[in-house]
Design a protein around this motif. Structure first.
Motif, PDB file in Angstrom:
ATOM      1  N   ILE A   2      49.622  83.298  20.602  1.00  0.00           N
ATOM      2  CA  ILE A   2      49.551  83.919  21.929  1.00  0.00           C
ATOM      3  C   ILE A   2      48.140  83.764  22.491  1.00  0.00           C
ATOM      4  O   ILE A   2      47.175  84.161  21.864  1.00  0.00           O
ATOM      5  N   CYS A   3      48.060  83.161  23.658  1.00  0.00           N
ATOM      6  CA  CYS A   3      46.752  82.951  24.297  1.00  0.00           C
ATOM      7  C   CYS A   3      46.792  83.427  25.731  1.00  0.00           C
ATOM      8  O   CYS A   3      47.858  83.529  26.339  1.00  0.00           O
ATOM      9  N   ALA A   9      51.613  85.524  32.861  1.00  0.00           N
ATOM     10  CA  ALA A   9      51.634  86.922  32.443  1.00  0.00           C
ATOM     11  C   ALA A   9      52.836  87.629  33.048  1.00  0.00           C
ATOM     12  O   ALA A   9      53.222  87.386  34.186  1.00  0.00           O
ATOM     13  N   THR A  10      53.454  88.536  32.266  1.00  0.00           N
ATOM     14  CA  THR A  10      54.633  89.241  32.724  1.00  0.00           C
ATOM     15  C   THR A  10      54.302  90.636  33.214  1.00  0.00           C
ATOM     16  O   THR A  10      55.187  91.423  33.498  1.00  0.00           O
ATOM     17  N   TYR A  51      46.200  90.271  28.483  1.00  0.00           N
ATOM     18  CA  TYR A  51      45.851  88.854  28.639  1.00  0.00           C
ATOM     19  C   TYR A  51      45.218  88.344  27.343  1.00  0.00           C
ATOM     20  O   TYR A  51      43.999  88.205  27.249  1.00  0.00           O
ATOM     21  N   PRO A  52      46.038  88.097  26.318  1.00  0.00           N
ATOM     22  CA  PRO A  52      45.496  87.725  25.001  1.00  0.00           C
ATOM     23  C   PRO A  52      44.682  86.431  25.071  1.00  0.00           C
ATOM     24  O   PRO A  52      45.147  85.421  25.596  1.00  0.00           O
ATOM     25  N   PRO A  53      43.469  86.451  24.535  1.00  0.00           N
ATOM     26  CA  PRO A  53      42.621  85.263  24.564  1.00  0.00           C
ATOM     27  C   PRO A  53      42.858  84.388  23.340  1.00  0.00           C
ATOM     28  O   PRO A  53      43.360  84.849  22.315  1.00  0.00           O
ATOM     29  N   CYS A  54      42.518  83.132  23.453  1.00  0.00           N
ATOM     30  CA  CYS A  54      42.432  82.290  22.262  1.00  0.00           C
ATOM     31  C   CYS A  54      41.010  82.295  21.731  1.00  0.00           C
ATOM     32  O   CYS A  54      40.787  82.153  20.540  1.00  0.00           O
ATOM     33  N   SER A  55      40.044  82.442  22.621  1.00  0.00           N
ATOM     34  CA  SER A  55      38.645  82.351  22.206  1.00  0.00           C
ATOM     35  C   SER A  55      38.179  83.622  21.509  1.00  0.00           C
ATOM     36  O   SER A  55      38.369  84.738  22.011  1.00  0.00           O
ATOM     37  N   CYS A  56      37.528  83.434  20.372  1.00  0.00           N
ATOM     38  CA  CYS A  56      36.953  84.555  19.623  1.00  0.00           C
ATOM     39  C   CYS A  56      35.831  85.237  20.402  1.00  0.00           C
ATOM     40  O   CYS A  56      35.454  86.368  20.094  1.00  0.00           O
ATOM     41  N   VAL A 247      35.017  89.423   6.619  1.00  0.00           N
ATOM     42  CA  VAL A 247      35.221  90.525   7.560  1.00  0.00           C
ATOM     43  C   VAL A 247      36.081  90.009   8.704  1.00  0.00           C
ATOM     44  O   VAL A 247      35.790  88.944   9.271  1.00  0.00           O
ATOM     45  N   PHE A 248      37.121  90.761   9.072  1.00  0.00           N
ATOM     46  CA  PHE A 248      38.044  90.265  10.084  1.00  0.00           C
ATOM     47  C   PHE A 248      38.670  91.408  10.859  1.00  0.00           C
ATOM     48  O   PHE A 248      38.613  92.583  10.451  1.00  0.00           O
ATOM     49  N   SER A 249      39.281  91.064  12.010  1.00  0.00           N
ATOM     50  CA  SER A 249      39.958  92.051  12.851  1.00  0.00           C
ATOM     51  C   SER A 249      40.965  91.314  13.733  1.00  0.00           C
ATOM     52  O   SER A 249      40.887  90.096  13.893  1.00  0.00           O
ATOM     53  N   PRO A 250      41.927  92.034  14.321  1.00  0.00           N
ATOM     54  CA  PRO A 250      42.923  91.363  15.167  1.00  0.00           C
ATOM     55  C   PRO A 250      42.325  90.853  16.474  1.00  0.00           C
ATOM     56  O   PRO A 250      41.506  91.522  17.099  1.00  0.00           O
ATOM     57  N   LEU A 251      42.755  89.651  16.867  1.00  0.00           N
ATOM     58  CA  LEU A 251      42.359  89.081  18.157  1.00  0.00           C
ATOM     59  C   LEU A 251      43.502  89.193  19.157  1.00  0.00           C
ATOM     60  O   LEU A 251      43.285  89.406  20.346  1.00  0.00           O
ATOM     61  N   SER A 252      44.723  89.035  18.678  1.00  0.00           N
ATOM     62  CA  SER A 252      45.925  89.217  19.495  1.00  0.00           C
ATOM     63  C   SER A 252      47.041  89.659  18.562  1.00  0.00           C
ATOM     64  O   SER A 252      46.810  89.895  17.372  1.00  0.00           O
ATOM     65  N   SER A 253      48.249  89.767  19.085  1.00  0.00           N
ATOM     66  CA  SER A 253      49.342  90.303  18.279  1.00  0.00           C
ATOM     67  C   SER A 253      49.710  89.413  17.097  1.00  0.00           C
ATOM     68  O   SER A 253      50.285  89.893  16.117  1.00  0.00           O
ATOM     69  N   ASP A 254      49.408  88.125  17.171  1.00  0.00           N
ATOM     70  CA  ASP A 254      49.784  87.225  16.075  1.00  0.00           C
ATOM     71  C   ASP A 254      48.584  86.513  15.431  1.00  0.00           C
ATOM     72  O   ASP A 254      48.763  85.675  14.551  1.00  0.00           O
ATOM     73  N   THR A 255      47.371  86.835  15.871  1.00  0.00           N
ATOM     74  CA  THR A 255      46.185  86.123  15.398  1.00  0.00           C
ATOM     75  C   THR A 255      45.081  87.096  14.998  1.00  0.00           C
ATOM     76  O   THR A 255      44.770  88.032  15.748  1.00  0.00           O
ATOM     77  N   TRP A 256      44.502  86.871  13.825  1.00  0.00           N
ATOM     78  CA  TRP A 256      43.335  87.640  13.385  1.00  0.00           C
ATOM     79  C   TRP A 256      42.120  86.730  13.375  1.00  0.00           C
ATOM     80  O   TRP A 256      42.229  85.517  13.161  1.00  0.00           O
ATOM     81  N   ASP A 257      40.970  87.330  13.607  1.00  0.00           N
ATOM     82  CA  ASP A 257      39.703  86.610  13.746  1.00  0.00           C
ATOM     83  C   ASP A 257      38.814  86.920  12.548  1.00  0.00           C
ATOM     84  O   ASP A 257      38.534  88.091  12.261  1.00  0.00           O
ATOM     85  N   VAL A 258      38.381  85.883  11.838  1.00  0.00           N
ATOM     86  CA  VAL A 258      37.432  86.066  10.739  1.00  0.00           C
ATOM     87  C   VAL A 258      36.025  85.990  11.337  1.00  0.00           C
ATOM     88  O   VAL A 258      35.561  84.922  11.730  1.00  0.00           O
ATOM     89  N   HIS A 259      35.352  87.135  11.401  1.00  0.00           N
ATOM     90  CA  HIS A 259      34.042  87.215  12.044  1.00  0.00           C
ATOM     91  C   HIS A 259      32.916  86.723  11.137  1.00  0.00           C
ATOM     92  O   HIS A 259      32.009  86.011  11.573  1.00  0.00           O
ATOM     93  N   PHE A 260      32.963  87.146   9.887  1.00  0.00           N
ATOM     94  CA  PHE A 260      31.894  86.817   8.948  1.00  0.00           C
ATOM     95  C   PHE A 260      32.515  86.485   7.595  1.00  0.00           C
ATOM     96  O   PHE A 260      33.472  87.140   7.165  1.00  0.00           O
ATOM     97  N   GLU A 261      31.943  85.488   6.962  1.00  0.00           N
ATOM     98  CA  GLU A 261      32.390  85.115   5.624  1.00  0.00           C
ATOM     99  C   GLU A 261      31.206  84.497   4.888  1.00  0.00           C
ATOM    100  O   GLU A 261      30.568  83.572   5.379  1.00  0.00           O
ATOM    101  N   LYS A 262      30.907  85.030   3.709  1.00  0.00           N
ATOM    102  CA  LYS A 262      29.764  84.555   2.939  1.00  0.00           C
ATOM    103  C   LYS A 262      30.164  84.432   1.473  1.00  0.00           C
ATOM    104  O   LYS A 262      30.958  85.237   0.966  1.00  0.00           O
ATOM    105  N   ALA A 263      29.591  83.443   0.793  1.00  0.00           N
ATOM    106  CA  ALA A 263      29.874  83.253  -0.626  1.00  0.00           C
ATOM    107  C   ALA A 263      28.611  82.828  -1.358  1.00  0.00           C
ATOM    108  O   ALA A 263      27.756  82.134  -0.804  1.00  0.00           O
ATOM    109  N   ASP A 264      28.501  83.245  -2.594  1.00  0.00           N
ATOM    110  CA  ASP A 264      27.405  82.850  -3.479  1.00  0.00           C
ATOM    111  C   ASP A 264      27.794  81.526  -4.114  1.00  0.00           C
ATOM    112  O   ASP A 264      28.739  81.451  -4.908  1.00  0.00           O
TER     113      ASP A 264
END
Length: 328
Positions: A2-3, A9-10, A51-56, A247-264
């Motif tokens: 969903i973008c 829009a309905t 108005y669900p966005p595609c852009s993070c 670290v992540f959170s919902p961006l729209s009803s079907d898409t979640w956004d990964v904001h930060f990710e770190k690995a050793d």
């Protein structure tokens, strides 16, 4: 996926703010803009729900956590919500029902009159296709560096095919090397230890790019407001030692956004493992995972492409041309 596509829009109208749409400013108030404080969160989420966005870039989490760097602000214009990026002196594409190119150009010229560039970024491809006369008002250019990488959650879990074979092997190697690993959900009480982990990663680098220092500040901002921002996350632990986090959170009803990710990187396969575990955690909740942009950084672009994205959502950038509106 969903973008944001205002034309399709309905909804009958833009989200209500206050008691009526009269509360919306009819002229841009760039000189006295709103800030992204926690009180703004419900307003932004209301608009994005319609108005669900595609852009993070439109994620309230990102707007809030990066606002000190980019000096973000917002204002209303003709029942749309407009975000201003003071660092680049440009506007985000307004959120709401489509403004016709002439209206969008009038907004751009108002910004120019206030000493800004008048440029408008994050313009979806659908808008460019709907309005063929857009080039009468703007120079239209694709913005590859701002493209969002979107993956199917199932693809990141299954890691099928030749393109993802190496990723699958690294996940398997991690499991064999660290059979006692555990993956646990992050909570607000974990933020202090995870932030210490993030700082240790930076301290262990011989040369720290300014972009990573800026990102670390944004991470600290997120961790300082974990519950208020509605964040979720995972920690990958080996013998109670953090090997990676996401670290992540919902961006729209079907898409979640990964904001930060770190690995050793001393834990071989930790980066692939946290990616894999995040997808497993989100299965059934998110059909798609947005892993944000590469910002034109070669190594980051290669890493994101190596996961064979389901979609690469490339926005457009509009630069105003010199035009006498009175003749149109």
């Amino acid at each position: 996926m969903i973008c944001h596509s205002q034309q399709s829009a309905t909804y009958d109208s833009a989200p209500m703010v206050g008691n009526s749409t009269d509360d919306l400013q009819t002229e841009p108030n760039i000189l006295k803009p709103g800030k992204f404080d926690l009180g703004t969160r419900s307003l932004i989420l209301d608009f994005l729900g319609h108005y669900p966005p595609c852009s993070c870039e439109y994620s309230f989490v990102n707007l809030f956590c990066w606002q000190n760097l980019y000096r973000y602000s917002w204002f209303f214009y003709k029942n749309t919500l407009v975000i201003h990026d003071d660092r680049s002196q440009s506007l985000f594409m307004p959120i709401g029902e489509d403004l016709e190119p002439k209206e969008l150009f009038a907004l751009s010229q108002k910004a120019v009159s206030l000493g800004l560039s008048g440029s408008i970024g994050l313009v979806p491809e659908s808008y460019v296709e709907i309005w063929p006369d857009l080039d009468r008002y703007f120079a239209v250019a694709s913005d590859r560096d701002a493209a969002d990488y979107v993956y199917m959650t199932d693809d990141l879990i299954e890691l099928k095919g030749n393109k993802l074979h190496k990723k699958k092997n690294l996940v398997s190697q991690f499991k064999r090397a660290y059979p006692d690993y555990v993956v646990v959900p992050m909570t607000a009480k974990d933020c202090k230890s995870v932030m210490q982990f993030e700082r240790r990663l930076l301290a262990g680098m011989t040369s720290v790019p300014s972009s990573l220092v800026e990102e670390s500040d944004a991470i600290e901002m997120a961790f300082s407001h974990w519950d208020d921002l509605g964040l979720s996350g995972l920690m990958l632990l080996v013998k109670d030692k953090i090997a990676a986090f996401a670290v992540f959170s919902p961006l729209s009803s079907d898409t979640w956004d990964v904001h930060f990710e770190k690995a050793d990187i001393s834990f071989k396969g930790a980066a692939q493992m946290i990616n894999h575990e995040t997808a497993k955690f989100l299965k059934g909740t998110a059909q798609f995972i947005n892993r944000e942009q590469d910002l034109g950084i070669p190594g980051l672009r290669q890493a994101k492409l190596s996961y064979a994205p389901h979609a690469l959502i490339e926005p457009y950038f509009l630069m105003p041309t010199k035009l006498d509106l009175r003749s149109h």
